[in-house]
Design an enzyme around this catalytic site. Structure first.
Site: not given
Length: 712
Positions: A595, A243, A663-664, A469, A666-667, A592, A597
């Site tokens: 889908p 993170f 595009k990403g 993760g 995680g955030e 995507i 994860t």
């Protein structure tokens, strides 16, 4: 030798759900993390941290400790190997904590002052706790507030933007919101503590670590210890959460120091309490948002001032004021970031740095403006949707925020919402719903990859990616399979070894995008090398690629992921308890890859946003300068029972101008969630909460003070 069938067409893997490749190994314990791997002749280091917030180390009584069972060494500023931190790394100059044991200064409580090394971890801990350190203490200052003496605007790009005459547009506005918002100090709390084992092997330094980028850490260690980059290898196969916290940290540096001093492998693992001082955190923020609108709610003025703290030894900016720059059109658009340096540890990147706290302020203020204008919060956002970047003036590569609101409103039942606050009751509970927008920039960085066609008719991908993760290992397998036109079962992806070459870290939601781009190029080059029906030699056929040039040539457009967050809350008027009953997030996040994860990532971010809204708050004791309870007993995070119903999904978000389309994700899940919950609490109670977390005592005080206490 085997005949290659690499060009055989198969059904595309990207876009279909796949369980994690390493999932079984993780849940059965077969996957080994950095603190678990066995090494012959392994010694253990235990950190000793300062108990004062400012001053000097006057004396360390090492001799009694050195006589304790199993103790091998006590490293400190008087005897530690020298390092050279006068360099510029991937993120600029290193935090001076990298120079630990190089001087006697103590800039904050929890600064590392010694490392005790022993044969066992238990012996090292006992000796470290027995070590006596004498200090020359000085007065410290940890009091953070907006505009306090010493506050300044940092140099550098993006710290201040100004478009139009702000004061004139505010004066001309029919509706004005001028409010202050604050968020507390927040911590990453990765499940796996920071751990590193360092050893010298035939003249090469090898470090097994838990990090977000093995190339990154290897490069920093080479610079610090004045080593040839080729003589440093860092591996980090499995990572239990990061993170933003797992870059260059003191545990790796001290493990290398100790291994060099003792000429044997040394492992250093941070405890949970040490992580609160040494792993970074999200700075508290104090934010002021001023919005001015015409009678219909069209924005004339947008002003966002963000304040954060940093340590006295290193500057870190929590860019909360950057969130609104791509969000809303306004004739005058001003933003600024300000920092004050205090006697505290240096903050760092935490999931959605800047955007997470910034969205709480901006999206709360937008909701307040909608109330003033008598306009539905979604309708107000539609009214202020920009055609181009409000500050940059660049065209958007794609912008499907309104599609997210349309789909989310339909699923959530927004059309049936009575906009008046404080009317819905269910027994002792007041009920309310709220919404907020999400956005996070789409970034990419150069990476390299190698793809090998093996003699057994499989393919091996080597790339210094990191799976913290997120399921990156699985996503890259699907990307490689499609690029090679084979099934995923024929692809093996090897990651997290700095010997594989430079690659972007797992951060900024750009890992999969950057790595996937490199894998696609390498796979394309490999397919050109392979001849249908040709022979694969025993050593295989390999193609390598890097994306330096193609990344540099990316078109000048504003690229973001977007999303719409919806929340339903129940507020107990007797106890002040807030319970989130429903969370829904709809996102426009490009292509995507997996889908299964991807949904997990969105839901994880939204859960953290709930935790941010209602629970997370690290409190510093003004007298000592340290945290009141640096552990998971005192630092509360959301648990399963806090999220009874949470759903995440996405809308189609093609970008015809993007070579990978990823595009990403995680955030963006955390962005806007806290604001949606805070807006729902207002809808339930009629009281605005501008300070996070929304604790029961604040709810009760706000109710008793007719809302004034909520602004404190």
């Amino acid at each position: 030798m085997t005949t290659t069938t690499a060009t055989t067409a198969v059904t595309g893997a990207v876009g279909t759900s796949h369980t994690r490749i390493e999932g079984v190994a993780k849940v059965t314990g077969a996957a080994r993390y950095a603190g678990e791997l066995p090494f012959a002749d392994l010694a253990h280091g235990w950190l000793v941290l300062s108990t004062i917030a400012r001053g000097r180390v006057r004396e360390i009584e090492a001799d009694p400790v050195l006589r304790m069972p199993g103790v091998l060494a006590v490293l400190h500023h008087g005897n530690a190997p020298r390092v050279d931190a006068d360099y510029v790394g991937m993120l600029g100059r290193p935090d001076p904590i990298a120079e630990a044991f190089q001087h006697d200064r103590v800039p904050f409580m929890g600064w590392p002052v010694a490392l005790v090394v022993a044969e066992t971890s238990e012996q090292a801990r006992e000796a470290a706790e027995a070590l006596v350190v004498h200090y020359e203490q000085e007065p410290h200052d940890i009091a953070f507030s907006a505009g306090r003496p010493g506050t300044y605007t940092p140099d550098g790009e993006g710290m201040r933007t100004e478009k139009g005459d702000l004061e004139a547009q505010l004066a001309a506005s029919a509706h004005v919101v001028d409010a202050e918002y604050s968020t507390p100090e927040e911590h990453h709390i990765s499940m796996e503590p920071h751990a590193a084992t360092a050893r010298w092997d035939n003249g090469r330094l090898e470090v097994v670590d838990s990090n977000q980028g093995s190339t990154w850490v290897a490069d920093e260690l080479a610079k610090l210890f004045s080593l040839d980059p080729s003589s440093v290898r860092v591996l980090s196969e499995h990572v239990g959460g990061a993170f933003g916290s797992k870059g260059l940290r003191i545990h790796q540096i001290l493990a290398v120091m100790a291994a060099t001093t003792l000429d044997r492998p040394v492992r250093v693992v941070m405890t949970r309490r040490q992580m609160f001082s040494l792993a970074g955190y999200r700075s508290p923020t104090a934010q002021r948002v001023r919005l001015g609108a015409d009678p219909e709610g069209r924005l004339l003025a947008f002003d966002h001032q963000g304040h954060n703290l940093s340590s006295t030894v290193h500057e870190f900016v929590e860019t909360s004021a950057a969130f609104g720059r791509p969000m809303y059109a306004a004739d005058a658009h001003h933003t600024v970031s300000r920092v004050v340096r205090l006697d505290v540890p240096t903050p760092t990147y935490v999931r959605a740095p800047g955007e997470a706290p910034g969205s709480f302020a901006v999206e709360s203020a937008i909701d307040e403006l909608a109330e003033k204008c008598g306009v539905d919060p979604i309708a107000l956002r539609v009214r202020n949707e920009p055609a181009v970047g409000p500050v940059s003036g660049l065209p958007f590569s794609s912008r499907n925020l309104l599609a997210c609101f349309d789909e989310g409103a339909r699923r959530f039942g927004w059309a049936d919402r009575d906009p008046r606050p404080g009317l819905r009751r269910e027994g002792r509970w007041l009920l309310g719903t709220g919404t907020a927008a999400s956005a996070f920039p789409v970034l990419v960085a150069p990476s390299s990859a190698a793809v090998t066609a093996e003699a057994d008719d499989t393919f091996t991908v080597r790339i210094t990616a990191a799976d913290v993760g997120t399921g990156a290992r699985t996503a890259l397998t699907l990307i490689a399979a499609d690029a090679l036109a084979v099934t995923p079962e024929r692809v093996r992806v090897r990651i997290a070894d700095s010997d594989f070459g430079p690659a972007m870290v797992a951060g900024g939601s750009m890992g999969t995008r950057s790595w996937g781009w490199a894998i696609n190029l390498a796979a394309r080059e490999l397919r050109e090398k392979l001849v249908p029906g040709g022979q694969i030699p025993p050593e295989g056929i390999t193609a390598r690629a890097d994306t330096n040039e193609v990344v540099a040539a990316l078109s000048q457009k504003e690229r973001h992921s977007f999303g719409a967050q919806f929340a339903e809350v129940a507020v107990d008027t007797a106890t002040g308890e807030v319970r989130v009953r429903r969370l829904l997030g709809i996102f426009a996040a490009g292509r995507i890859v997996n889908p299964l994860t991807a949904r997990s990532q969105f839901v994880g971010g939204m859960t953290w946003g709930l935790s941010m809204a209602l629970h997370e708050e690290a409190v510093r004791d003004q007298a000592s300068g340290g945290l009141v309870s640096p552990d998971l007993a005192g630092y509360h995070v959301a648990a399963n029972a806090d999220v009874p119903d949470i759903e995440a999904d996405w809308v189609a978000d093609p970008d015809e101008d993007d070579p990978v389309g990823i595009k990403g994700i995680g955030e963006i899940g955390i962005v806007g969630t806290a604001a949606a919950i805070a807006n729902a609490v207002w809808h339930a109670t009629g009281v605005r909460h501008r300070t996070l977390p929304i604790r029961p005592d604040r709810v009760l005080l706000a109710g008793a003070g007719h809302g004034e206490a909520a602004r404190a």
